[in-house]
Design a protein around this motif. Structure first.
Motif, short mmCIF file in Angstrom:
data_model
loop_
_atom_site.label_atom_id
_atom_site.label_comp_id
_atom_site.label_asym_id
_atom_site.label_seq_id
_atom_site.Cartn_x
_atom_site.Cartn_y
_atom_site.Cartn_z
N VAL A 56 0.84 -1.19 0.00
CA VAL A 56 0.00 0.00 0.00
C VAL A 56 0.88 1.24 0.00
O VAL A 56 2.05 1.20 0.36
CB VAL A 56 -0.95 0.05 1.22
N GLU A 57 0.26 2.35 -0.40
CA GLU A 57 0.89 3.65 -0.26
C GLU A 57 -0.11 4.60 0.37
O GLU A 57 -1.32 4.45 0.18
CB GLU A 57 1.36 4.19 -1.61
N VAL A 58 0.39 5.55 1.13
CA VAL A 58 -0.46 6.51 1.83
C VAL A 58 -0.19 7.89 1.28
O VAL A 58 0.94 8.36 1.28
CB VAL A 58 -0.19 6.48 3.36
N GLU A 59 -1.26 8.51 0.80
CA GLU A 59 -1.13 9.87 0.28
C GLU A 59 -0.80 10.81 1.43
O GLU A 59 -1.35 10.72 2.52
CB GLU A 59 -2.47 10.27 -0.35
N GLU A 60 0.11 11.73 1.20
CA GLU A 60 0.48 12.68 2.23
C GLU A 60 -0.69 13.61 2.53
O GLU A 60 -1.35 14.12 1.63
CB GLU A 60 1.69 13.50 1.79
N LYS A 61 -0.95 13.83 3.81
CA LYS A 61 -2.04 14.72 4.20
C LYS A 61 -1.70 16.15 3.80
O LYS A 61 -0.64 16.66 4.15
CB LYS A 61 -2.27 14.62 5.71
N ARG A 62 -2.63 16.81 3.07
CA ARG A 62 -2.32 18.14 2.53
C ARG A 62 -2.98 19.27 3.31
O ARG A 62 -2.77 20.42 2.98
CB ARG A 62 -2.78 18.21 1.07
#
Length: 224
Positions: free
Chosen positions: A44-50
């Motif tokens: 999995v990959e986690v999108e960086e919180k923006r």
């Protein structure tokens, strides 16, 4: 090899009573551990919180699916649709405790016992049978948190999860160090630049969900 979630469960288990500490936020803790394990495997990959109102999203990758049934089920949940990391942590941890205990029982580490409280209310406990593996995990944590040894990636991930639960200093013998010193060492290891971005993002999302669950549990206890 055991899963990080299994190691975390063993560390939170009262070996004699067969009950688990931190039960009010155990679901978030185990879900977070599974998410971190998937990130370590590259699944999995986690999108960086923006931003404050933008929840980090989790997606599957093209990596091969894990063979371990609990991890495979967790990955299937991730693949259902794009979800926020904190929501996903709760979903991954829901109902997984018994699956993890069953896996540990098959390895001869714990055993299931069923009885009734006051002769009326059914209860299942999981006392330890063989603590050899748990002892090895604690030695690795002690080396990292107390002796200053450089831990491997999985041990660091476990430290980060324990730190989020506020239990890192309760997991090892301090050997002359104060609890505060152990906590500071745990935080330094958790925050250090040691993992690939996907793993760091997964740990950040998992620990945020766990910290929120710990806070909610403390608030509920305080109001009761």
């Amino acid at each position: 090899m055991t899963l990080i979630a299994e190691d975390l469960l063993l560390l939170l288990l009262d070996d004699e009573k067969g009950t688990v500490a931190a039960s009010s936020y155990l679901q978030a803790a185990l879900g977070g551990a599974l998410l971190v394990e998937l990130a370590l495997a590259g699944s999995v990959e986690v999108e960086e919180k923006r931003g404050f109102w933008h929840s980090a999203k989790v997606r599957t990758t093209a990596a091969a699916a894990p063979q371990e049934p609990v991890l495979a089920a967790a990955l299937a949940t991730v693949a259902e649709k794009e979800r926020g990391a904190q929501d996903l942590v709760g979903r991954l941890g829901k109902g997984v405790k018994d699956d993890l205990f069953a896996s540990l029982e098959r390895r001869g580490m714990v055993e299931q016992r069923r009885d009734k409280v006051l002769g009326l209310f059914p209860r299942t406990t999981w006392p330890a049978v063989d603590s050899t593996h748990e002892d090895a995990v604690r030695r690795a944590l002690t080396a990292a948190l107390v002796s200053g040894a450089e831990p491997d990636e999985r041990t660091r991930a476990l430290v980060a999860l324990l730190d989020a639960l506020g239990r890192a200093h309760r997991t090892v013998e301090h050997q002359g160090m104060s609890a505060g010193e152990v906590r500071r060492r745990a935080k330094a290891l958790a925050d250090g630049d040691w993992a690939a971005k996907a793993v760091k993002d997964a740990i950040a999302a998992s620990t945020a969900a766990m910290t929120a669950a710990v806070a909610a549990g403390a608030a509920a206890a305080g109001s009761s």
